[in-house]
Write an enzyme that holds these catalytic residues in place. Sequence first.
Site, PDB file in Angstrom:
ATOM      1  CG  LEU A   1      45.130 -33.560  49.869  1.00  0.00           C
ATOM      2  CD1 LEU A   1      44.814 -34.371  51.093  1.00  0.00           C
ATOM      3  CD2 LEU A   1      46.279 -32.645  49.832  1.00  0.00           C
TER       4      LEU A   1
ATOM      5  CG  HIS B   1      41.121 -43.091  29.223  1.00  0.00           C
ATOM      6  ND1 HIS B   1      40.542 -44.242  29.460  1.00  0.00           N
ATOM      7  CD2 HIS B   1      40.414 -42.441  28.483  1.00  0.00           C
ATOM      8  CE1 HIS B   1      39.554 -44.131  28.723  1.00  0.00           C
ATOM      9  NE2 HIS B   1      39.517 -43.103  28.021  1.00  0.00           N
TER      10      HIS B   1
ATOM     11  CG  ASP C   1      36.033 -44.400  25.527  1.00  0.00           C
ATOM     12  OD1 ASP C   1      37.288 -44.027  26.010  1.00  0.00           O
ATOM     13  OD2 ASP C   1      35.022 -44.227  26.320  1.00  0.00           O
TER      14      ASP C   1
ATOM     15  CD  GLU D   1      38.496 -40.940  30.582  1.00  0.00           C
ATOM     16  OE1 GLU D   1      37.988 -40.103  30.339  1.00  0.00           O
ATOM     17  OE2 GLU D   1      38.125 -42.199  30.747  1.00  0.00           O
ATOM     18  CD  GLU D   2      36.198 -44.997  30.244  1.00  0.00           C
ATOM     19  OE1 GLU D   2      35.302 -44.206  30.606  1.00  0.00           O
ATOM     20  OE2 GLU D   2      36.326 -45.151  28.914  1.00  0.00           O
TER      21      GLU D   2
ATOM     22  CG  HIS E   1      31.250 -46.322  28.141  1.00  0.00           C
ATOM     23  ND1 HIS E   1      31.120 -45.294  29.137  1.00  0.00           N
ATOM     24  CD2 HIS E   1      32.558 -45.998  27.543  1.00  0.00           C
ATOM     25  CE1 HIS E   1      32.011 -44.502  28.980  1.00  0.00           C
ATOM     26  NE2 HIS E   1      32.757 -44.858  28.380  1.00  0.00           N
TER      27      HIS E   1
END
Length: 702
Positions: A223, A330, A340, A378-379, A507
Amino acid sequence: MQWVKVLGGLVGAAALLGLGIILGHFAVPKGADAPSSSVFQDLDLEILETVMKQLDASKIRENLRELSKEPHLASSPRDEALVQLLLQRWRDPASGLDSAEAPKYEVLLSFPSREQPNRVTVVGPTGTVLFACRQSEQDLTGEQGGPDVVPPYAAYAPPGTPQAINAAKHGVAGVLVYTDPADINDGQSSASETFPNSWRLPPSGVERGSYYEYFGDPLTPYLPANPSSFRLDPAAVSGFPPIPTQPIGFEDAKILLCNLQGTVAPAAWQGALGCDYRLGPGFRLNGDFPTDSQVNVSVHNRLELRNSSNVLGIIRGAVEPDRYVLYGNHRDSWVHGAVDPSSGTAVLLELSRVLGTLLKKGTWRPRRSIVFASWGAEEFGLIGSTEFTEEFFSKLQERTVAYINVDISVFANATLRAQGTPPVQSVIFSAAKQIRAPGSEDLSIYDNWIRYFNRSSPAYGLVPSLGSLGAGSDYAPFIHFLGISSMDIAYTYDRSKTSARIYPTYHTAFDTFGYVDKFVDPGFGSHQAVARTAGSVLLRLSDSLFLPLNVSDYGENLRSFLQAAQQNLEVLLEQHSISLGPLVTAVEKFERAATALVQHVSELRKDTLDPLQVRMLNDQLMLLERTFLNPRAFPEERYYSHVLWAPRTGSVATFPGLANACSRAMNTSPGSEAWAEVRRQLSILVVALEGAAATLRPVADL
C-alpha cells in the site's frame, strides 16, 4: 555475505494525487508548444548528436559539488532543500520540463539517539571500561565531524544492551559488523595507505546501512504510505533485525578480534587485520584484556514516522503521451553521499538540463513521455520508488515502456557496467557503440567495455556482459513487482586491479566531493560517458518509432537456464517421476515466437507503415516482461513475482523457483510437500513461458 565479518563469537549473540493528474492530463496530446510531429515520428539522429555534444562534464562536476556539500540523510532539512533545488531546476523557464511535483509519503524510518549514542565497550571484571569503540569517524578533512553527520548505526536494528558473556549459554545476543580491509582495501589498512592519501577506506571508516529485510515502507506493505492507508503496528512488523546490531570500524574490530581465544576461524573468514581470527568465546590469555572481561553493546536506535518526498519531472510525449519512459535515481544519502547517490543525481540534472533546453526552445519533444524521478529514502529500503509503484501500480504496468536507473553513476573510471533484463541489451549496446570512451581517441564505450566484461553469445559472438538485476537499487520494484523492462548503468573499476566489492568509502563520512574529484573520476570524463550512454538509451526508447527492445535476446537466457536444469537436475527429477519435457517445449515455443516477431518488425519497416500496427507491435514488446509475473509464485518473498529474476538460493544457475524448490526437496521423501512444490514451480514456469510466447504471437491470433 563474504565481505562482512560478524563477531558472533565475541558479541554472542493525497501525496501523489498531483502526479495522477499530471500523467492523466498529459495523456491528451497538446500541440501548441511542440514542434510539428507525425504519427511516424522517429529518432532524430541530429537531435541525438546535439544532446551528446551538449552534455558537459564541468556542469556535472558543479552539480556534484552542490549536491554533496552537506549531509542529506532522508527527511533531513538538507534532503528537503535538495527537493527544492530539483523543483527549481525542473521549473526553470529556460531549461525546465513541462511540469514538476514533489509528492510526499509518511514512512517509518530509523535513527540513532543523539541523547544516548550507541556504544561498544570492553568492560573488566570490576565494571571498569577498558576500551571503547569510536562513536564517530576520524575527522580527516573537516567534513566528518559536523553536527549533521549521522553517527554510524544499523538502521532498524532494535535497541538493547546485550553482553557477550551471555552468548555461550544462550546463543547470540547481539552483532557487531565491520568492513574488513581484505574485502574493501586489497588488504591495505595503515593510515598512510588509506584516505585521504588514497581512495581506500581509512581505519575509522564505518559503513552505515539499512538492516530491514524487505523494501518499501515497513508499515504499509503493498500500500502507498499515504495518510489514509492502513498501517501495521510497528511491534508486529516483520523483517527487522531480531537483536541489537552495531557497525564499527576495522581499527576497533582489530582490537576485539585479535584478542579472541578459541578455535581458529575457517579460512574464508580470515581477513587482513594482522592476526588469526578466532571464534571465541572470551578473550585470550596474555592479551590486552583480562580473560573474564566482556563486551557491552548498547544500541538506542528509535523508529520515527517522517515525511519523505519523491521529485518527479515530466516531459510530455508528442505522439504517444500515454507511454512513459522512466529515468530515476534516489536523492538521500547516509552522509555527504558524493558517489552514492549524488554522482547519479549530478548526471540526471545535466541530462534533464540539456533536454529541457531543447524543449523550451521548441526544437524537440519526445515521441513518448519522459518521467524523471528523484526518489526519497532509498537507503532505508527503496522506499520512495516502492511507494510510487504501489500507488500507481495499474497505470505504470499498462503504460511504462522501460525504467532506466542511474544510482551510483561512477564507481571508478575504467569501463561501463550495465545490468538489465535481456530485451534492453540491444539498446544499451547501440548507445555504447556510438560514444567514445573517455581518455581514448579510437575506442568506443562498447569496445572498451568488451575488454573488461565479456561473454560468448550463440547469436552475436563475443559481446559485453550484461549483468542481471537483484534488489540493490530503485529498479527492484519496477522489475520484480511491476514487470517493467529495467536497467542500471554505471562506470566501474578494472577487476584485475582490485578485489574491492565496491568503492571503499561506501556509506561512510569519507564519501565526499573531494574524494570523487581526486580519486574516483578526476576530470569527470566517466560521469560524462555515463550521461551520454544513459541519455542515448533514453532518447532511443522515447523517440524511436519501433521500441528498441529485442525480445529474442531473452531466448539465450531461457536456453541457458534450461540447459543448467537439464545438466544438474534432470536425473534427480526423473527419480521422482518429474519430467522437464513440458519446460523444453515451452522454451522452444518462446524462441519461435520471439524470432517470428523480430522478423515481423523487419518486414514492417520495409512496408508502408500503419500506425495501429506499429502501436500493437510496440505493446507486444513493452508487455512481454509482465508475462513473467506470478504474484503467487513466491509467497515467502515480498514483492518478488518475476519467475525468472526472483532471488535464487539453490546452487544451480537455473530458473530460481525450480532451483530453490529442488534444493529444499533434495533430502526429503518422494511424497513430501517439498516435492509437490517442485512440481508446482515447474508448472508456474511452463505457464509463464507459454503466456510469453502467446503475447509475442500476432495480436489477431487468439
